[in-house]
Design an enzyme around this catalytic site. Structure first.
Site, PDB file in Angstrom:
ATOM      1  N   LYS A  22      50.426 -17.387  27.637  1.00 47.08           N
ATOM      2  CA  LYS A  22      49.646 -16.976  26.788  1.00 47.08           C
ATOM      3  C   LYS A  22      48.764 -18.200  26.092  1.00 47.08           C
ATOM      4  CE  LYS A  22      47.525 -14.294  23.002  1.00 47.08           C
ATOM      5  NZ  LYS A  22      47.452 -13.025  22.485  1.00 47.08           N
TER       6      LYS A  22
ATOM      7  N   LYS B 140      44.513 -13.944  16.941  1.00 47.07           N
ATOM      8  CA  LYS B 140      43.586 -12.800  16.680  1.00 47.07           C
ATOM      9  C   LYS B 140      44.157 -11.917  15.609  1.00 47.07           C
ATOM     10  CE  LYS B 140      41.089 -12.146  21.304  1.00 47.07           C
ATOM     11  NZ  LYS B 140      41.178 -11.058  22.254  1.00 47.07           N
TER      12      LYS B 140
ATOM     13  N   HIS C  82      43.300  -3.719  30.258  1.00 50.76           N
ATOM     14  CA  HIS C  82      42.892  -3.088  28.940  1.00 50.76           C
ATOM     15  C   HIS C  82      41.501  -2.244  28.810  1.00 50.76           C
ATOM     16  CE1 HIS C  82      46.039  -5.844  27.931  1.00 50.76           C
ATOM     17  NE2 HIS C  82      45.906  -5.648  26.579  1.00 50.76           N
TER      18      HIS C  82
ATOM     19  N   ARG D  16      39.877 -17.432   0.281  1.00 51.86           N
ATOM     20  CA  ARG D  16      39.294 -18.107   1.522  1.00 51.86           C
ATOM     21  C   ARG D  16      40.176 -18.734   2.600  1.00 51.86           C
ATOM     22  NH1 ARG D  16      35.922 -19.244  -2.792  1.00 51.86           N
ATOM     23  NH2 ARG D  16      34.090 -18.026  -2.970  1.00 51.86           N
TER      24      ARG D  16
ATOM     25  N   GLU E 151      37.784 -16.695  22.935  1.00 52.51           N
ATOM     26  CA  GLU E 151      37.384 -15.945  24.093  1.00 52.51           C
ATOM     27  C   GLU E 151      35.759 -15.957  24.443  1.00 52.51           C
ATOM     28  OE1 GLU E 151      39.756 -12.255  24.138  1.00 52.51           O
ATOM     29  OE2 GLU E 151      38.021 -11.335  25.117  1.00 52.51           O
TER      30      GLU E 151
ATOM     31  N   GLU F 290      53.025  -6.001  28.646  1.00 51.88           N
ATOM     32  CA  GLU F 290      52.248  -7.212  28.453  1.00 51.88           C
ATOM     33  C   GLU F 290      53.106  -8.320  29.081  1.00 51.88           C
ATOM     34  OE1 GLU F 290      49.555  -7.374  27.091  1.00 51.88           O
ATOM     35  OE2 GLU F 290      49.071  -5.410  25.956  1.00 51.88           O
TER      36      GLU F 290
ATOM     37  N   HIS G 217      50.089   1.404  23.130  1.00 52.43           N
ATOM     38  CA  HIS G 217      49.018   0.571  23.847  1.00 52.43           C
ATOM     39  C   HIS G 217      49.654   0.167  25.203  1.00 52.43           C
ATOM     40  CE1 HIS G 217      46.112  -2.522  24.103  1.00 52.43           C
ATOM     41  NE2 HIS G 217      47.077  -3.482  24.146  1.00 52.43           N
TER      42      HIS G 217
ATOM     43  N   ARG H  45      39.800 -16.608  28.249  1.00 56.60           N
ATOM     44  CA  ARG H  45      40.844 -15.829  27.435  1.00 56.60           C
ATOM     45  C   ARG H  45      40.699 -14.388  27.953  1.00 56.60           C
ATOM     46  NH1 ARG H  45      42.853 -16.281  21.279  1.00 56.60           N
ATOM     47  NH2 ARG H  45      44.046 -14.631  21.183  1.00 56.60           N
TER      48      ARG H  45
ATOM     49  N   ASN I 177      43.097  -9.564  29.228  1.00 57.03           N
ATOM     50  CA  ASN I 177      42.592  -8.018  29.009  1.00 57.03           C
ATOM     51  C   ASN I 177      42.818  -7.633  30.490  1.00 57.03           C
ATOM     52  OD1 ASN I 177      42.256  -8.515  26.424  1.00 57.03           O
ATOM     53  ND2 ASN I 177      39.899  -9.051  27.058  1.00 57.03           N
TER      54      ASN I 177
ATOM     55  N   HIS J 201      42.141   1.167  27.588  1.00 58.17           N
ATOM     56  CA  HIS J 201      41.300   1.546  26.296  1.00 58.17           C
ATOM     57  C   HIS J 201      40.707   2.933  26.671  1.00 58.17           C
ATOM     58  CE1 HIS J 201      38.158   1.131  23.204  1.00 58.17           C
ATOM     59  NE2 HIS J 201      39.249   0.802  22.670  1.00 58.17           N
TER      60      HIS J 201
HETATM   61  P1  NAD Z   1      53.386  -1.827  16.059  1.00 56.45           P
HETATM   62  O1  NAD Z   1      53.355  -2.885  15.064  1.00 56.45           O
HETATM   63  O2  NAD Z   1      52.978  -0.477  15.341  1.00 56.45           O
HETATM   64  O3  NAD Z   1      55.276  -1.489  16.143  1.00 56.45           O
HETATM   65  C1  NAD Z   1      55.705  -0.425  16.716  1.00 56.45           C
HETATM   66  C2  NAD Z   1      56.712   0.436  16.211  1.00 56.45           C
HETATM   67  O4  NAD Z   1      58.109  -0.295  16.068  1.00 56.45           O
HETATM   68  C3  NAD Z   1      56.431   0.533  14.784  1.00 56.45           C
HETATM   69  O5  NAD Z   1      56.839   1.984  14.211  1.00 56.45           O
HETATM   70  C4  NAD Z   1      57.112  -0.455  13.803  1.00 56.45           C
HETATM   71  O6  NAD Z   1      57.424  -0.216  12.535  1.00 56.45           O
HETATM   72  C5  NAD Z   1      58.430  -0.319  14.590  1.00 56.45           C
HETATM   73  N1  NAD Z   1      59.276  -1.634  14.764  1.00 56.45           N
HETATM   74  C6  NAD Z   1      58.776  -2.886  14.589  1.00 56.45           C
HETATM   75  N2  NAD Z   1      59.795  -3.840  14.783  1.00 56.45           N
HETATM   76  C7  NAD Z   1      61.017  -3.104  14.841  1.00 56.45           C
HETATM   77  C8  NAD Z   1      62.233  -3.220  15.068  1.00 56.45           C
HETATM   78  N3  NAD Z   1      62.649  -4.392  15.122  1.00 56.45           N
HETATM   79  N4  NAD Z   1      63.223  -2.377  15.044  1.00 56.45           N
HETATM   80  C9  NAD Z   1      62.797  -1.110  14.846  1.00 56.45           C
HETATM   81  N5  NAD Z   1      61.478  -0.508  14.748  1.00 56.45           N
HETATM   82  C10 NAD Z   1      60.751  -1.493  14.818  1.00 56.45           C
HETATM   83  O7  NAD Z   1      53.178  -2.073  17.474  1.00 56.45           O
HETATM   84  P2  NAD Z   1      53.231  -3.384  18.290  1.00 56.45           P
HETATM   85  O8  NAD Z   1      53.236  -2.709  19.595  1.00 56.45           O
HETATM   86  O9  NAD Z   1      54.021  -4.093  17.757  1.00 56.45           O
HETATM   87  O10 NAD Z   1      51.617  -3.826  18.131  1.00 56.45           O
HETATM   88  C11 NAD Z   1      50.534  -2.987  18.255  1.00 56.45           C
HETATM   89  C12 NAD Z   1      49.376  -3.748  17.448  1.00 56.45           C
HETATM   90  O11 NAD Z   1      49.157  -4.977  17.950  1.00 56.45           O
HETATM   91  C13 NAD Z   1      48.167  -2.918  17.627  1.00 56.45           C
HETATM   92  O12 NAD Z   1      47.294  -2.826  16.409  1.00 56.45           O
HETATM   93  C14 NAD Z   1      47.368  -3.771  18.500  1.00 56.45           C
HETATM   94  O13 NAD Z   1      45.812  -3.871  18.371  1.00 56.45           O
HETATM   95  C15 NAD Z   1      47.891  -5.177  18.097  1.00 56.45           C
HETATM   96  N6  NAD Z   1      47.554  -6.362  19.129  1.00 56.45           N
HETATM   97  C16 NAD Z   1      47.333  -7.485  18.730  1.00 56.45           C
HETATM   98  C17 NAD Z   1      46.943  -8.462  19.609  1.00 56.45           C
HETATM   99  C18 NAD Z   1      46.276  -9.747  19.083  1.00 56.45           C
HETATM  100  O14 NAD Z   1      46.186 -10.746  19.930  1.00 56.45           O
HETATM  101  N7  NAD Z   1      46.354 -10.179  17.676  1.00 56.45           N
HETATM  102  C19 NAD Z   1      47.383  -8.452  20.964  1.00 56.45           C
HETATM  103  C20 NAD Z   1      47.988  -7.085  21.193  1.00 56.45           C
HETATM  104  C21 NAD Z   1      48.325  -6.268  20.527  1.00 56.45           C
HETATM  105  N1  GLY Z   2      45.604  -9.966  23.377  1.00 59.82           N
HETATM  106  C1  GLY Z   2      44.867 -10.549  23.944  1.00 59.82           C
HETATM  107  C2  GLY Z   2      44.262 -11.941  23.450  1.00 59.82           C
HETATM  108  O1  GLY Z   2      44.921 -12.381  22.329  1.00 59.82           O
HETATM  109  O2  GLY Z   2      43.177 -12.299  23.692  1.00 59.82           O
END
Ligand code: NAD
Ligand code: GLY
Length: 358
Positions: A224, A140, A245, A118, A234, A182, A262, A238, A242, A249
């Site tokens: 942010k 998030k 986005h 929890r 949100e 971003e 993305h 917030r 997007n 999407h």
């Molecule tokens: P990711 O986590 O898939 O990383 C991209 C690639 O880079 C992967 O292959 C990873 O293994 C590699 N990698 C990571 N760090 C590295 C490093 N230092 N050196 C070499 N390779 C490395 O992608 P991302 O773009 O970091 O994140 C995308 C994800 O984030 C999505 O799932 C998306 O939904 C999520 N997201 C969440 C929020 C939120 O507010 N929580 C906001 C935006 C995106």
């Molecule tokens: N990436 C959008 C948010 O965090 O709200």
């Protein structure tokens, strides 16, 4: 090193930003309030940084889970690997999870922390530019369901975010560009001066200059944090995070996840939002050109895929061609550096944007 705070009452936490932070465990150990730690990472990041982190935590009982890399593994099945490790190694409610990876690892670790017994503490050590400027900040967390991206999750804030810019030196150039989408978004929605700074420094960022990257991460996180502190869950403002986005999407869905990153889809989506804002008379043609130029210089796409028809966009954005007004909410630009959220969208102008931006 710079520190900024995300102010959310008793859920407030610091973001530490700078070079070579991982070797300086004195910076992050004070945020770990347990003897047990479980580091969650993936099979790409583990060979690069896991041993170094473990060595720095020699005074703790440290376990680790290495997840398969990729968005396709961001699901409940993979999440269970974390729970199994925690239970097998008898982690109790006082344990701390550490996310060492990009947004996929960060979102899953945060969700695991929200659910395990929890709720346990967690720390984000983002290793991609996108995760430093976006996903590690704001709480998030979640996983994908086969019927929708990020559909299972929770708002759950970390104890600290450690953004070590030096970890970006191993990140592929395409991922740096995706993160820059971003970063540019913050300039567009709320920070004109930052947008101008980005125009002046984009080549340094692309070349991996750590001072420039530190500043860009700091400024992005400040923007942010300001939004998140006003509207953590949100309910309103917030949603301006997007920008691009909704269009993006639709592109990701049409192309199949993973074919466009993305950030790449968001870049093309921001051009579409800017195009529509221009057609509404809110930004000028020269503002529009400044946006597309900056994205092009970041090696990001500025058009949707040629084969995507207006009809496909309409369908993927879940709106009826004749009844756009009132159904579709979009983030658009009121000026360079200021965004609005509106459902007052002219269907004819939207169709013109679809036609112009591919
Ligand atoms: P990711 O986590 O898939 O990383 C991209 C690639 O880079 C992967 O292959 C990873 O293994 C590699 N990698 C990571 N760090 C590295 C490093 N230092 N050196 C070499 N390779 C490395 O992608 P991302 O773009 O970091 O994140 C995308 C994800 O984030 C999505 O799932 C998306 O939904 C999520 N997201 C969440 C929020 C939120 O507010 N929580 C906001 C935006 C995106
Ligand atoms: N990436 C959008 C948010 O965090 O709200």
């Amino acid at each position: 090193m710079q520190t900024l705070s995300v102010s959310l009452g008793d859920r407030s936490y610091p973001i530490l930003i700078g070079s070579n932070l991982l070797p300086q465990s004195n910076l992050y150990v004070p945020h770990i309030h347990s003897r047990q730690i479980c580091i969650v990472t993936n099979n790409t990041v583990a060979p690069l940084y896991l041993e170094e982190l473990k060595n720095k935590l020699a005074d703790f009982y440290v376990d680790s889970v290495i997840l398969p890399d990729g968005e396709s593994h961001k699901n409940l099945e993979t999440l269970n690997l974390i729970f199994t490790e925690l239970l097998e190694k008898k982690h109790n409610r006082t344990t701390t999870l550490i996310a060492l990876g990009g947004g996929v690892v960060g979102d899953m670790t945060g969700f695991a922390a929200a659910c395990y017994q929890r709720g346990v503490n967690f720390i984000q050590i983002p290793t991609t530019l996108l995760s430093m400027v976006d996903s590690s900040v704001g709480g998030k967390t979640g996983v994908n369901h086969i019927m929708g991206k990020n559909m299972i999750g929770a708002f759950y804030q970390p104890q600290a975010v450690i953004a070590d810019i030096s970890l970006l030196k191993t990140l592929p150039a395409r991922e740096i560009s995706a993160g820059l989408a971003e970063v540019i978004k913050y300039g567009l929605i709320s920070d004109y001066q930052f947008f101008v700074w980005l125009e002046q420094n984009i080549e340094l960022l692309m070349a991996g200059d750590e001072a420039a990257l530190s500043y860009a991460v700091l400024r992005s996180c400040e923007n942010k944090a300001q939004v998140v502190t006003q509207d953590e869950r949100e309910g309103g403002i917030r949603a301006i995070l997007n920008l691009g986005h909704t269009f993006g999407h639709a592109i990701e869905t049409a192309q199949g996840y993973g074919n466009w990153l993305h950030g790449e889809a968001v870049a093309a989506g921001m051009v579409m939002a800017a195009d529509l804002s221009m057609r509404r008379g809110d930004i000028s043609h020269s503002d529009f050109n400044r946006i597309t130029n900056l994205l092009e210089r970041s090696n990001l796409p500025t058009k949707a895929p040629q084969e995507m028809t207006p009809e496909q966009f309409i369908e993927l954005m879940g709106v009826d061609k004749k009844v756009v007004d009132g159904r579709l909410r979009l983030v658009l630009l009121k000026s360079l550096g200021s965004a609005i959220i509106t459902s007052d969208i002219d269907a004819g102008l939207l169709l013109e944007t679809f036609a112009a931006c591919r």
